[in-house]
Design a protein around this motif. Structure first.
Motif, PDB file in Angstrom:
ATOM      1  N   ARG A 302       0.828  -1.202   0.000  1.00  0.00           N
ATOM      2  CA  ARG A 302       0.000   0.000   0.000  1.00  0.00           C
ATOM      3  C   ARG A 302       0.866   1.256   0.000  1.00  0.00           C
ATOM      4  O   ARG A 302       0.541   2.244  -0.670  1.00  0.00           O
ATOM      5  CB  ARG A 302      -0.934   0.007   1.210  1.00  0.00           C
ATOM      6  N   LEU A 303       1.958   1.211   0.733  1.00  0.00           N
ATOM      7  CA  LEU A 303       2.884   2.346   0.742  1.00  0.00           C
ATOM      8  C   LEU A 303       3.480   2.554  -0.645  1.00  0.00           C
ATOM      9  O   LEU A 303       3.649   3.693  -1.092  1.00  0.00           O
ATOM     10  CB  LEU A 303       3.996   2.111   1.766  1.00  0.00           C
ATOM     11  N   ALA A 304       3.769   1.467  -1.327  1.00  0.00           N
ATOM     12  CA  ALA A 304       4.290   1.570  -2.694  1.00  0.00           C
ATOM     13  C   ALA A 304       3.265   2.249  -3.606  1.00  0.00           C
ATOM     14  O   ALA A 304       3.629   3.070  -4.460  1.00  0.00           O
ATOM     15  CB  ALA A 304       4.644   0.186  -3.228  1.00  0.00           C
ATOM     16  N   LEU A 305       1.980   1.922  -3.412  1.00  0.00           N
ATOM     17  CA  LEU A 305       0.930   2.583  -4.184  1.00  0.00           C
ATOM     18  C   LEU A 305       0.882   4.074  -3.869  1.00  0.00           C
ATOM     19  O   LEU A 305       0.750   4.915  -4.772  1.00  0.00           O
ATOM     20  CB  LEU A 305      -0.428   1.965  -3.860  1.00  0.00           C
ATOM     21  N   MET A 306       1.005   4.418  -2.595  1.00  0.00           N
ATOM     22  CA  MET A 306       0.963   5.819  -2.197  1.00  0.00           C
ATOM     23  C   MET A 306       2.119   6.603  -2.817  1.00  0.00           C
ATOM     24  O   MET A 306       1.961   7.765  -3.207  1.00  0.00           O
ATOM     25  CB  MET A 306       1.015   5.955  -0.672  1.00  0.00           C
ATOM     26  N   LYS A 307       3.267   5.973  -2.922  1.00  0.00           N
ATOM     27  CA  LYS A 307       4.423   6.648  -3.528  1.00  0.00           C
ATOM     28  C   LYS A 307       4.191   6.893  -5.014  1.00  0.00           C
ATOM     29  O   LYS A 307       4.621   7.912  -5.565  1.00  0.00           O
ATOM     30  CB  LYS A 307       5.688   5.822  -3.304  1.00  0.00           C
ATOM     31  N   LYS A 308       3.511   5.961  -5.678  1.00  0.00           N
ATOM     32  CA  LYS A 308       3.176   6.174  -7.088  1.00  0.00           C
ATOM     33  C   LYS A 308       2.198   7.339  -7.235  1.00  0.00           C
ATOM     34  O   LYS A 308       2.333   8.170  -8.137  1.00  0.00           O
ATOM     35  CB  LYS A 308       2.571   4.903  -7.679  1.00  0.00           C
ATOM     36  N   VAL A 309       1.208   7.386  -6.348  1.00  0.00           N
ATOM     37  CA  VAL A 309       0.242   8.486  -6.385  1.00  0.00           C
ATOM     38  C   VAL A 309       0.945   9.811  -6.125  1.00  0.00           C
ATOM     39  O   VAL A 309       0.694  10.814  -6.798  1.00  0.00           O
ATOM     40  CB  VAL A 309      -0.875   8.249  -5.349  1.00  0.00           C
ATOM     41  N   GLU A 310       1.837   9.808  -5.141  1.00  0.00           N
ATOM     42  CA  GLU A 310       2.523  11.027  -4.734  1.00  0.00           C
ATOM     43  C   GLU A 310       3.397  11.596  -5.842  1.00  0.00           C
ATOM     44  O   GLU A 310       3.690  12.794  -5.856  1.00  0.00           O
ATOM     45  CB  GLU A 310       3.373  10.727  -3.495  1.00  0.00           C
TER      46      GLU A 310
END
Length: 419
Positions: A302-310
């Protein structure tokens, strides 16, 4: 300027609303109704929420993502036929006519409400303190907000309608899709984003555009805006690999039967008629039931997804009055090429803050698009008052670039700096 009369026929429409109002409405559920007839409570249970950036890396934000997202398709008709980016040709199930539409995934509102009801830890003082230390909660608890939203469309200083998708947001998407603009390398801000369909449309048009999203409530950003961004970017349902079981079902589907000669009968005629009576639901036709997408379970994924969004988006919450200072522009080049906002001028007392935010955040040579109704009954906000404020300042040229004739007229104003 062009005029465009489209309805939300591809979305659910409340049959109890008069026909002349149905063209203006996107009916997420019983909480959704035309913003022209919204109800407003002036009861403020908490101080005004100060502007802040939502930390999407924080544990509470990551854990706010459900294991399964239930979603719908918003199919928004575009003015002109064509093959513009992000659009497709769909067939109207009622008339058989073809039209160009923009398809955007949006989280089901019932799914949002169910999750908010489960968020009872908003009232746990220890967890509240943890979230405050993370900077991820500054307003009322999620259950409290939902209770307030059930009584009024807007609660000043508490809830600003962000759970709902308002009709002018669809106008704005339709207009943007018609323009077929190149957003590569540009910076875009959507103010009062809620479900964020206009900002998300722009985000899907370029891998190098930056789209920042702002809403008053952090719960709206966590439960609606962020999931909608994910659904249309890094976990798009139409780009997910099929499960082995689904692939096997595809393989096991029977071959289509040869048509019988005229007058020839068969034993399975009755069965075929029974199957035809209950056709398989198609989300493209507005059948939204039981459409879901699983999200990663681990915090690491999920953190990896957040980094992509960011990499392309930031999320801001709170009152507009402190947003410009928070953004901290060092030069005109740091500002936004495009600012979007829809259904945000319903209260005249907020016009000055909204206008000041646009004026201080827009780059020279950029433009702002303000989508709104000409008048909001029961609240007092209207386009004329907002235009008068801008004209008195004398900084912007104003042009009506979109007009929709409906029960309450809808327009999009384009603001550009005077030469």
């Amino acid at each position: 300027m062009f005029k465009f009369n489209f309805s939300a026929a591809d979305l659910e429409v409340d049959e109890d609303v008069p026909q002349q109002e149905q063209d203006d409405q996107v009916n997420d559920d019983e909480l959704s109704k035309p913003l022209s007839a919204l109800s407003v409570s002036t009861t403020t249970t908490t101080p005004v929420v100060p502007a802040a950036q939502l930390n999407i890396h924080s544990p509470s934000c990551i854990h706010s993502l459900p294991s399964t997202l239930h979603y719908e398709l918003a199919q928004i008709p575009v003015l002109h036929q064509g093959t513009g980016a992000g659009t497709a040709i769909a067939t109207d199930t009622k008339t058989g006519a073809q039209k160009e539409v923009v398809t955007i995934y949006k989280r089901n509102l019932e799914d949002v409400k169910f999750q908010i009801i489960q968020e009872d830890d908003e009232f746990d003082e220890e967890k509240k303190q943890e979230k405050k230390e993370e900077g991820t909660i500054t307003g009322p608890g999620g259950v409290e907000m939902l209770a307030l939203a059930g009584k009024s469309d807007l609660v000043k200083g508490v809830y600003e309608g962000g759970l709902k998708t308002w009709e002018c947001a669809l106008d704005l998407v339709a207009y943007l899709a018609d323009q077929k603009h190149n957003y590569d390398g540009q910076k875009v801000l959507e103010l009062g984003c809620g479900s964020a369909l206009p900002g998300i449309y722009v985000l899907t048009q370029s891998n190098t555009v930056q789209v920042d999203l702002q809403d008053y409530n952090d719960q709206v950003l966590k439960f609606v805006t962020l999931p909608n961004v994910l659904l249309n970017t890094h976990v798009r349902p139409d780009q997910q690999p099929q499960d082995e079981e689904e692939e096997e079902e595809e393989e096991e589907k029977p071959e289509p039967k040869e048509p019988r000669a005229e007058g020839e009968e068969g034993e399975d005629d009755d069965d075929e008629e029974e199957e035809d009576a209950e056709p398989e639901k198609n989300p493209a036709d507005g059948d939204f039931d039981n459409i879901e997408l699983d999200l990663p379970d681990s915090d690491e994924d999920r953190l990896a997804l957040m980094k992509k969004v960011e990499a392309q988006s930031r999320f801001f919450l709170g009152d507009w009055s402190g947003l410009v200072e928070l953004l901290g522009f060092k030069s005109d080049e740091d500002k936004y090429d495009l600012i979007l906002t829809s259904e945000t001028i319903y209260a005249e007392e907020s016009h000055q803050k909204l206008y000041a935010t646009i004026k201080s955040s827009l780059k020279r040579g950029g433009k702002a698009l303000v989508a709104a109704k000409t008048f909001y009954f029961g609240v007092g906000g209207d386009i004329l008052s907002f235009r008068r404020l801008i004209e008195q300042d004398g900084v912007f040229d104003i042009k009506v670039v979109f007009s929709a004739q409906a029960f309450v007229r809808r327009e999009i104003l384009e603001l550009t700096f005077k030469a």
